[in-house]
Enzyme design. Structure first.
Site, mmCIF file in Angstrom:
data_model
loop_
_atom_site.group_PDB
_atom_site.id
_atom_site.type_symbol
_atom_site.label_atom_id
_atom_site.label_comp_id
_atom_site.label_asym_id
_atom_site.label_seq_id
_atom_site.Cartn_x
_atom_site.Cartn_y
_atom_site.Cartn_z
ATOM 1 N N HIS A 113 40.105 26.705 43.829
ATOM 2 C CA HIS A 113 39.953 28.194 44.131
ATOM 3 C C HIS A 113 39.081 28.714 42.999
ATOM 4 O O HIS A 113 38.603 28.070 41.959
ATOM 5 C CB HIS A 113 41.209 28.771 44.031
ATOM 6 N N ASP A 145 38.333 32.546 41.400
ATOM 7 C CA ASP A 145 39.098 33.849 41.014
ATOM 8 C C ASP A 145 38.667 34.973 41.776
ATOM 9 O O ASP A 145 37.440 35.094 41.441
ATOM 10 C CB ASP A 145 39.244 33.898 39.499
ATOM 11 N N ARG A 183 52.632 21.710 30.557
ATOM 12 C CA ARG A 183 51.386 22.550 30.099
ATOM 13 C C ARG A 183 51.635 24.213 30.454
ATOM 14 O O ARG A 183 52.337 24.211 31.450
ATOM 15 C CB ARG A 183 50.050 22.067 30.923
#
Ligand code: OGA
Ligand code: NI
Length: 324
Positions: free
Chosen positions: A215, A217, A282
């Protein structure tokens, strides 16, 4: 109601499978690095400042991304935020779901983040607007009377990110030859700025799953804090994914779609994703700065005059110019 999910529900289609591992960083090691050390005293009338502003613009033109060190954000703000957010993710699911998206909480906690991509991301996330009221509503739902360690850490972190964001906007504006406050003056209202905190648990099938699908932002600027595990990958011009090596005490800054439009295409909003691994969870925090939602994004004439040069640059890089 939450239905049971299986690993197969998280498998992505083959063309999305990551070809490089979460800790394969070599290809991304030339991502620009910017240190604010020389300008932390706030002085603007120096050669160092001029050069840094230009370097920052160049990084956003070529990569759309840069690593930021010596950023001046107190360690305690970052560490408390990390500690409180990891503590949140460690809570029993039942308690986290008290802070799920609802009618009086438009964003909130979600066990998987379905905002990007067509398949389920291997992640849980908390999204909130930069709104003290929304932070408090969420914190009270999840922590009850004991909410203030969480909400205080969150609000301190948001304020620090706003200040850093404004400094970056001022430097980019200056580097582009625009008045210092060209971008930053539109951020008085914080209603559309938001935070997303991601936890990517260890994944049994990291070669076929993604923590966050590819993607760009949509917002103006992203300030990302990531831990030492690694997993952020950026799509370079030649359609090649490169891994970004985590660097202690740094942020990763990237241009969002709005800033690309605002700068008449000069600063690039670049596609990226998060891959996962078998061994370690993570953690990352993305802060997405957005101007007031009624602001009209209009490129400054200074940048439109440069359009011809820009088109030539596009052609040089082999991009198709969409304008006739
Ligand atoms: C995001 C994002 C990357 C990461 O939240 O938009 O790109 O490494 N995150 O978590
Ligand atoms: Ni992103």
């Amino acid at each position: 109601m939450h239905k049971s999910l299986y690993v197969k529900d998280f498998m992505w289609s083959e063309n999305e499978w990551p070809k490089i591992r979460h800790d394969d960083y070599e290809s991304g090691d030339n991502m620009p690095l910017i240190s604010l050390l020389e300008i932390l005293d706030g002085k603007r009338e120096s050669e160092a400042y001029e050069n840094l502003c230009k370097d920052m613009v160049m990084a956003c033109e070529s990569w759309g991304f840069f690593k930021l060190v010596d950023h001046g954000i107190p360690n305690v703000v970052i560490e408390s935020m990390k500690e409180r957010c990891l503590g949140l993710f460690d809570l029993p699911m039942e308690q986290k779901l008290k802070g799920e998206r609802s009618s009086n909480l438009p964003l909130g906690y979600s066990p998987t983040n379905t905002d990007y991509g067509h398949n389920l991301p291997w992640a849980e996330s908390l999204q909130l607007l930069q709104s003290p009221q929304q932070v408090l509503t969420f914190s009270k739902k999840v922590f009850g009377n004991e909410h203030s360690p969480f909400s205080d850490a969150m609000l301190d972190y948001m304020h620090a990110m706003d200040a850093l964001g404004m400094l970056i906007f001022e430097m980019l504006a200056h580097g582009l030859g625009l008045p210092h406050d060209y971008f930053s003056k539109n951020f008085e209202e914080k209603e559309a700025t938001m935070i997303r905190i991601n936890r990517y648990p260890p994944c049994p099938l990291p070669s076929k799953c993604l923590g966050l699908g590819s993607h760009s932002d949509p917002h103006t600027l992203t300030i990302l804090l990531q831990d030492e595990v690694g997993g952020l990958q950026v799509l370079k011009k030649d359609e090649e994914w490169v891994g970004i090596r985590p660097l202690p005490n740094s942020f990763i800054i990237n241009v969002g779609d709005t800033l690309e439009a605002w700068s008449n295409g000069r600063l690039k909003s670049v596609v990226h994703r998060a891959v996962v691994n078998k061994e370690k969870q993570r953690f990352s925090i993305a802060y997405f700065l957005s101007p007031a939602s009624d602001m009209v994004v209009d490129s400054p004439s200074q940048l439109i005059d440069q359009e011809k040069t820009l088109k030539d640059t596009f052609l040089l890089h082999g991009h198709n110019s969409e304008e006739s």
